[in-house]
Design a protein around this motif. Structure first.
Motif, short mmCIF file in Angstrom:
data_model
loop_
_atom_site.label_atom_id
_atom_site.label_comp_id
_atom_site.label_asym_id
_atom_site.label_seq_id
_atom_site.Cartn_x
_atom_site.Cartn_y
_atom_site.Cartn_z
N UNK A 44 0.84 -1.21 0.00
CA UNK A 44 0.00 0.00 0.00
C UNK A 44 0.87 1.25 0.00
N UNK A 45 1.93 1.25 0.82
CA UNK A 45 2.81 2.40 0.90
C UNK A 45 3.55 2.62 -0.41
N UNK A 46 3.97 1.55 -1.06
CA UNK A 46 4.66 1.68 -2.35
C UNK A 46 3.75 2.29 -3.41
N UNK A 47 2.47 1.95 -3.34
CA UNK A 47 1.51 2.56 -4.27
C UNK A 47 1.37 4.05 -4.03
N UNK A 48 1.43 4.46 -2.77
CA UNK A 48 1.31 5.88 -2.43
C UNK A 48 2.53 6.67 -2.94
N UNK A 49 3.66 6.00 -3.15
CA UNK A 49 4.84 6.69 -3.67
C UNK A 49 4.56 7.29 -5.04
N UNK A 50 3.64 6.70 -5.77
CA UNK A 50 3.32 7.16 -7.12
C UNK A 50 1.99 7.90 -7.17
N UNK A 51 1.52 8.35 -6.02
CA UNK A 51 0.26 9.07 -5.95
C UNK A 51 0.36 10.37 -6.77
N UNK A 52 -0.73 10.72 -7.48
CA UNK A 52 -0.71 11.91 -8.32
C UNK A 52 -0.70 13.20 -7.51
N UNK A 53 -1.01 13.08 -6.20
CA UNK A 53 -0.95 14.26 -5.33
C UNK A 53 0.46 14.38 -4.75
N UNK A 54 1.20 15.42 -5.08
CA UNK A 54 2.60 15.54 -4.65
C UNK A 54 2.78 15.45 -3.14
N UNK A 55 1.84 16.06 -2.38
CA UNK A 55 2.02 16.04 -0.92
C UNK A 55 1.86 14.63 -0.36
N UNK A 56 0.99 13.84 -0.96
CA UNK A 56 0.81 12.45 -0.51
C UNK A 56 2.04 11.62 -0.87
#
Length: 218
Positions: free
Chosen positions: A8-20
Protein backbone atom coordinates in the motif's frame (compact mmCIF):
# COMPACT_ATOMS: atom_id res chain seq x y z
CA UNK A 1 5.22 -3.57 8.66
CA UNK A 2 3.26 -6.31 6.89
CA UNK A 3 3.59 -7.14 3.19
CA UNK A 4 0.17 -5.59 2.54
CA UNK A 5 1.16 -2.40 4.36
CA UNK A 6 4.38 -2.21 2.36
CA UNK A 7 2.51 -2.70 -0.94
CA UNK A 8 0.00 0.00 0.00
CA UNK A 9 2.81 2.40 0.90
CA UNK A 10 4.66 1.68 -2.35
CA UNK A 11 1.51 2.56 -4.27
CA UNK A 12 1.31 5.88 -2.43
CA UNK A 13 4.84 6.69 -3.67
CA UNK A 14 3.32 7.16 -7.12
CA UNK A 15 0.26 9.07 -5.95
CA UNK A 16 -0.71 11.91 -8.32
CA UNK A 17 -0.95 14.26 -5.33
CA UNK A 18 2.60 15.54 -4.65
CA UNK A 19 2.02 16.04 -0.92
CA UNK A 20 0.81 12.45 -0.51
CA UNK A 21 3.71 11.04 -2.54
CA UNK A 22 6.23 13.11 -0.58
CA UNK A 23 4.86 11.99 2.80
CA UNK A 24 4.79 8.36 1.62
CA UNK A 25 8.40 8.66 0.52
CA UNK A 26 9.46 9.96 3.94
CA UNK A 27 7.67 7.12 5.72
CA UNK A 28 9.06 4.57 3.26
CA UNK A 29 12.64 5.76 3.75
CA UNK A 30 12.26 5.49 7.52
CA UNK A 31 11.10 1.86 7.34
CA UNK A 32 13.31 0.86 4.39
CA UNK A 33 16.38 3.13 4.47
CA UNK A 34 18.34 1.12 1.88
CA UNK A 35 15.48 0.29 -0.47
CA UNK A 36 16.18 3.05 -2.99
CA UNK A 37 19.91 2.33 -2.94
CA UNK A 38 19.32 -1.38 -3.56
CA UNK A 39 16.88 -0.58 -6.36
CA UNK A 40 19.50 1.54 -8.09
CA UNK A 41 22.06 -1.26 -7.81
CA UNK A 42 19.85 -3.56 -9.84
CA UNK A 43 19.58 -0.99 -12.63
CA UNK A 44 23.20 0.15 -12.79
CA UNK A 45 25.60 -1.25 -15.36
CA UNK A 46 28.90 0.55 -15.90
CA UNK A 47 30.11 0.86 -19.47
CA UNK A 48 33.27 2.87 -18.79
CA UNK A 49 35.07 3.88 -15.62
CA UNK A 50 38.06 6.20 -15.19
CA UNK A 51 39.76 6.60 -11.81
CA UNK A 52 42.64 8.96 -11.13
CA UNK A 53 44.47 9.36 -7.83
CA UNK A 54 46.94 12.00 -6.67
CA UNK A 55 47.73 11.43 -3.01
CA UNK A 56 49.73 9.21 -0.65
CA UNK A 57 48.75 5.61 -0.03
CA UNK A 58 50.00 3.17 2.59
CA UNK A 59 51.77 0.13 1.18
CA UNK A 60 51.84 -3.36 2.75
CA UNK A 61 54.75 -2.30 5.00
CA UNK A 62 52.91 0.69 6.44
CA UNK A 63 54.93 3.25 4.49
CA UNK A 64 53.22 6.18 2.75
CA UNK A 65 53.98 6.35 -0.94
CA UNK A 66 52.99 9.16 -3.32
CA UNK A 67 50.66 7.95 -6.06
CA UNK A 68 49.83 9.74 -9.31
CA UNK A 69 48.04 7.22 -11.48
CA UNK A 70 45.05 6.89 -13.76
CA UNK A 71 43.08 3.74 -14.48
CA UNK A 72 40.40 3.11 -17.08
CA UNK A 73 38.09 0.14 -17.59
CA UNK A 74 35.84 -0.42 -20.59
CA UNK A 75 33.15 -3.09 -20.40
CA UNK A 76 32.62 -3.20 -24.17
CA UNK A 77 36.26 -3.47 -25.30
CA UNK A 78 37.24 -5.29 -22.07
CA UNK A 79 40.43 -3.19 -21.94
CA UNK A 80 41.91 -2.15 -18.59
CA UNK A 81 44.64 0.52 -18.54
CA UNK A 82 46.98 2.14 -16.03
CA UNK A 83 49.13 5.24 -16.47
CA UNK A 84 51.76 6.06 -13.82
CA UNK A 85 52.55 9.78 -14.08
CA UNK A 86 55.44 9.44 -11.61
CA UNK A 87 57.03 6.80 -13.80
CA UNK A 88 57.59 6.97 -17.50
CA UNK A 89 53.98 8.03 -18.12
CA UNK A 90 53.45 5.21 -20.61
CA UNK A 91 50.00 3.65 -20.56
CA UNK A 92 49.94 -0.04 -19.74
CA UNK A 93 46.94 -2.01 -20.92
CA UNK A 94 45.52 -5.50 -20.86
CA UNK A 95 42.39 -7.18 -22.14
CA UNK A 96 40.32 -9.13 -19.66
CA UNK A 97 37.83 -11.79 -20.58
CA UNK A 98 34.24 -10.57 -20.56
CA UNK A 99 33.34 -12.27 -17.30
CA UNK A 100 36.26 -10.78 -15.38
CA UNK A 101 35.58 -7.26 -16.66
CA UNK A 102 31.86 -7.54 -15.85
CA UNK A 103 32.67 -8.89 -12.38
CA UNK A 104 35.06 -5.99 -11.71
CA UNK A 105 32.56 -3.32 -12.73
CA UNK A 106 29.67 -5.05 -10.97
CA UNK A 107 31.79 -5.21 -7.79
CA UNK A 108 32.30 -1.44 -7.99
CA UNK A 109 28.53 -0.97 -8.01
CA UNK A 110 27.25 -3.68 -5.68
CA UNK A 111 30.06 -3.91 -3.10
CA UNK A 112 31.71 -0.49 -3.21
CA UNK A 113 28.44 1.32 -4.04
CA UNK A 114 30.45 3.76 -6.12
CA UNK A 115 27.34 5.63 -7.29
CA UNK A 116 26.67 6.70 -3.67
CA UNK A 117 30.13 8.07 -2.85
CA UNK A 118 29.16 11.76 -3.15
CA UNK A 119 26.40 11.28 -0.57
CA UNK A 120 28.23 8.81 1.67
CA UNK A 121 31.40 10.92 1.82
CA UNK A 122 29.68 14.31 1.63
CA UNK A 123 31.72 15.31 -1.42
CA UNK A 124 31.30 18.45 -3.48
CA UNK A 125 29.76 17.36 -6.80
CA UNK A 126 31.29 18.39 -10.07
CA UNK A 127 29.57 21.19 -11.97
CA UNK A 128 29.18 18.87 -14.96
CA UNK A 129 28.09 15.78 -13.04
CA UNK A 130 24.65 14.30 -13.72
CA UNK A 131 23.49 11.95 -10.94
CA UNK A 132 22.41 8.52 -12.21
CA UNK A 133 18.67 8.89 -11.60
CA UNK A 134 16.50 5.97 -12.63
CA UNK A 135 12.87 4.97 -12.91
CA UNK A 136 12.05 4.73 -9.21
CA UNK A 137 10.39 8.11 -8.78
CA UNK A 138 10.93 10.36 -11.82
CA UNK A 139 8.81 13.13 -10.32
CA UNK A 140 11.53 13.62 -7.74
CA UNK A 141 14.34 14.01 -10.24
CA UNK A 142 15.77 17.53 -9.97
CA UNK A 143 15.68 19.80 -12.97
CA UNK A 144 19.24 19.79 -14.25
CA UNK A 145 19.40 23.48 -15.16
CA UNK A 146 17.71 24.64 -11.98
CA UNK A 147 19.92 22.38 -9.87
CA UNK A 148 23.05 23.80 -11.45
CA UNK A 149 21.86 27.37 -10.95
CA UNK A 150 20.87 26.84 -7.32
CA UNK A 151 23.66 24.58 -6.12
CA UNK A 152 26.71 25.95 -7.87
CA UNK A 153 28.50 29.23 -8.15
CA UNK A 154 32.08 30.17 -8.93
CA UNK A 155 32.74 30.28 -5.18
CA UNK A 156 31.67 26.64 -4.87
CA UNK A 157 34.52 25.35 -7.03
CA UNK A 158 37.46 24.49 -4.76
CA UNK A 159 40.90 25.85 -5.56
CA UNK A 160 42.65 22.81 -4.08
CA UNK A 161 44.15 20.16 -6.31
CA UNK A 162 42.13 17.05 -7.03
CA UNK A 163 42.99 14.20 -4.68
CA UNK A 164 41.04 11.60 -6.65
CA UNK A 165 38.38 11.58 -9.32
CA UNK A 166 36.01 8.97 -10.71
CA UNK A 167 34.24 9.36 -14.06
CA UNK A 168 31.56 6.85 -15.00
CA UNK A 169 29.34 6.26 -18.01
CA UNK A 170 26.46 3.88 -17.40
CA UNK A 171 24.76 1.63 -19.93
CA UNK A 172 21.75 3.98 -20.07
CA UNK A 173 24.16 6.77 -21.17
CA UNK A 174 23.91 8.79 -17.95
CA UNK A 175 27.25 9.97 -16.60
CA UNK A 176 28.59 10.64 -13.15
CA UNK A 177 31.73 12.44 -12.00
CA UNK A 178 32.88 12.15 -8.39
CA UNK A 179 35.70 14.39 -7.17
CA UNK A 180 37.47 14.65 -3.82
CA UNK A 181 39.72 17.54 -2.87
CA UNK A 182 40.43 16.15 0.61
CA UNK A 183 44.06 15.06 0.75
CA UNK A 184 43.49 11.48 1.82
CA UNK A 185 41.94 8.35 0.40
CA UNK A 186 38.67 7.08 1.89
CA UNK A 187 38.19 3.36 2.46
CA UNK A 188 36.17 2.41 -0.61
CA UNK A 189 38.18 4.52 -3.10
CA UNK A 190 41.27 2.89 -1.59
CA UNK A 191 39.72 -0.56 -2.16
CA UNK A 192 39.11 0.37 -5.78
CA UNK A 193 42.68 1.60 -6.20
CA UNK A 194 44.23 -1.54 -4.70
CA UNK A 195 41.97 -3.80 -6.76
CA UNK A 196 42.90 -2.05 -10.02
CA UNK A 197 46.60 -1.90 -9.12
CA UNK A 198 46.66 -5.65 -8.48
CA UNK A 199 46.09 -6.34 -12.17
CA UNK A 200 49.37 -4.59 -13.04
CA UNK A 201 51.62 -5.65 -10.17
CA UNK A 202 54.04 -8.51 -10.89
CA UNK A 203 53.04 -11.80 -9.32
CA UNK A 204 55.36 -13.67 -6.97
CA UNK A 205 55.78 -16.39 -9.61
CA UNK A 206 56.99 -13.72 -12.05
CA UNK A 207 59.70 -12.67 -9.61
CA UNK A 208 60.75 -16.29 -9.07
CA UNK A 209 60.88 -16.92 -12.82
CA UNK A 210 62.90 -13.76 -13.47
CA UNK A 211 65.33 -14.60 -10.67
CA UNK A 212 65.78 -18.14 -11.97
CA UNK A 213 66.44 -16.94 -15.51
CA UNK A 214 68.96 -14.29 -14.40
CA UNK A 215 70.63 -16.25 -11.60
CA UNK A 216 74.38 -16.74 -12.12
CA UNK A 217 75.48 -20.26 -12.93
CA UNK A 218 77.54 -21.92 -10.22
Amino acid sequence: MSANDKAWLENRLHDHRPEVAELAREVYNIHFPYAERNTRKKQLIINTLAFEIHTEVFDEYGDELPVNRRFTANRISRVLTMTDFDGDGVEQSMTLDGKKMSTLLRWAVHSLEIFMWPEDYDLIPSRNSIPPYFDLLPEYWPDEDEEADEDFSDEDVPEEEVCWRVQIEYANHTTQEIVSYQDYLMDRPEELYLALLEYFEPKIDDFDEEYTENAPLE
